[in-house]
Scaffold this motif. Structure first.
Motif, short mmCIF file in Angstrom:
data_model
loop_
_atom_site.label_atom_id
_atom_site.label_comp_id
_atom_site.label_asym_id
_atom_site.label_seq_id
_atom_site.Cartn_x
_atom_site.Cartn_y
_atom_site.Cartn_z
N ARG A 30 0.84 -1.19 0.00
CA ARG A 30 0.00 0.00 0.00
C ARG A 30 0.88 1.25 0.00
O ARG A 30 2.00 1.23 0.51
N ASP A 31 0.36 2.34 -0.57
CA ASP A 31 1.07 3.61 -0.55
C ASP A 31 0.05 4.74 -0.45
O ASP A 31 -1.16 4.51 -0.55
N THR A 32 0.56 5.95 -0.25
CA THR A 32 -0.32 7.11 -0.15
C THR A 32 0.06 8.15 -1.19
O THR A 32 0.00 9.36 -0.93
N LEU A 33 0.44 7.70 -2.38
CA LEU A 33 0.95 8.59 -3.41
C LEU A 33 -0.02 9.72 -3.75
O LEU A 33 0.38 10.87 -3.87
N GLU A 34 -1.28 9.40 -3.93
CA GLU A 34 -2.24 10.44 -4.34
C GLU A 34 -2.35 11.54 -3.30
O GLU A 34 -2.48 12.72 -3.63
N SER A 35 -2.29 11.17 -2.03
CA SER A 35 -2.34 12.18 -0.98
C SER A 35 -1.05 13.01 -0.96
O SER A 35 -1.09 14.24 -0.86
N ILE A 36 0.09 12.34 -1.09
CA ILE A 36 1.39 13.02 -1.05
C ILE A 36 1.51 14.04 -2.17
O ILE A 36 2.05 15.13 -1.99
#
Length: 356
Positions: free
Chosen positions: A201-207
């Motif tokens: 999992r990652d939080t790319l869109e938020s970052i």
């Protein structure tokens, strides 16, 4: 400017063990509050309330998530001009560096009814099981890293390094050009993602929510993606630009993203396990094609297929063990929460809502 919330993972389950960048984030803060003890889900609930409270006051907030429980918060950072960091500091154990000046310890140990907690005989069984699954998970992750290394050996055989050097030079020309800023540059650190019980999992869109230009790197493992990004980061720092290195969630030594805030720009590895493509609604999204410099032969392609199969099996085993580890960890945290003396907990943490 409207206040924003940005989400990161606070820790990453990597092939080299648990990684976090909390000590680096502490160096960004003017004040740090380390919450020690009562390490259940109650602390996460408190951090969420703190985040919402200060967000409503107009602050920009960063939330740091637990890799085992994605909706659980380990820390929050109230951004400039306040620069206040709140951290669950029991696991991982984070110790104060500048005690009672920058760093403040909020002791929650007295908020737990220890007799009630330790009289539960299941606690020790849960703790023993979670340690076993923890070790199995990281053995599988270490195995995955070694297999990934074999994958990189195959791709490097046919890599055109000169072509990559030329592409990098063009990147610097297009993004930075001849610009130099007359300021002391700042380097900060975050994590892009991690293995979780639900897989990678990652939080790319938020970052990247507020960045105008995003470069999506497409390329094979071992062909210099991380090294190139580190090189770009060094170039930007030498020119006076602030840089944020966003580290890989599997290999703790690799960078998956570089952000240059003054240029509203980021470049990131958009290959497995975080495959992304440009958003047609974001005109600043562009593919940075490094794959053009690597042309594996049929022999290498055959070897790579075998390696990829082994790699996926290792990651599947790591995910399975992460699930089992999380199940036992949840039981332990629920027992801790059940033993918390709520009135005392609220009393000890009330002052955290009065800092700005």
């Amino acid at each position: 400017m409207n206040s924003t919330i940005t989400h990161f993972f606070g820790q990453a389950m990597t092939g080299q063990g648990m990684k976090n960048v909390y000590k680096d984030i502490m160096n960004e803060a003017k004040a740090v509050y380390l919450l020690k003890g009562a390490h259940g889900f109650k602390v996460s609930e408190l951090l969420k309330k703190l985040g919402s409270y200060y967000f409503d006051k107009g602050a920009e907030i960063e939330f740091f998530h637990d890799p085992l429980f994605e909706n659980t918060i380990e820390g929050i950072f109230i951004k400039a001009p306040h620069d206040i960091l709140f951290l669950q500091a029991t696991n991982p154990s984070i110790e104060p560096v500048f005690l009672d000046t920058r760093d403040h310890v909020i002791s929650l140990y007295d908020c737990v009814d220890e007799e009630k907690l330790y009289s539960n005989i299941e606690l020790f069984s849960f703790t023993e099981k979670k340690q076993t699954y923890f070790e199995h998970c990281f053995t599988a992750l270490s195995n995955a890293i070694h297999i990934h290394d074999d994958w990189e050996v195959e791709t490097r055989k046919q890599m055109n390094w000169k072509g990559l050097d030329n592409q990098y030079a063009e990147l610097v020309k297009n993004i930075i050009g001849e610009k130099k800023l007359k300021q002391s540059s700042k380097l900060t650190h975050r994590l892009l993602g991690t293995l979780t019980p639900a897989g990678a999992r990652d939080t790319l869109e938020s970052i990247t929510q507020n960045l105008e230009k995003r470069l999506f790197i497409k390329g094979y493992p071992g062909t210099g993606k991380s090294s190139m990004m580190k090189k770009l980061a060094d170039e930007a720092l030498n020119r006076g630009f602030d840089v944020q290195l966003v580290w890989c969630g599997l290999d703790s030594n690799s960078v998956d993203m570089v952000i240059l805030p003054e240029l509203n720009f980021c470049i990131f590895d958009s290959t497995e396990p975080h495959v992304y493509s440009p958003d047609e609604n974001r005109p600043g999204d562009v593919i940075f094609n490094m794959a053009q410099h690597c042309q594996p032969t049929e022999v290498e392609e055959t070897n790579i297929k075998k390696i990829v199969s082994q790699y996926k099996a290792a990651m599947a085993e790591a995910t399975r063990c992460a699930n089992l580890y999380a199940e036992e960890e949840r039981k332990v945290r629920e027992l801790i929460d059940d033993a918390i003396i709520i009135d005392e907990f609220d009393k000890q943490t009330a002052k955290l809502f009065e800092l700005i």
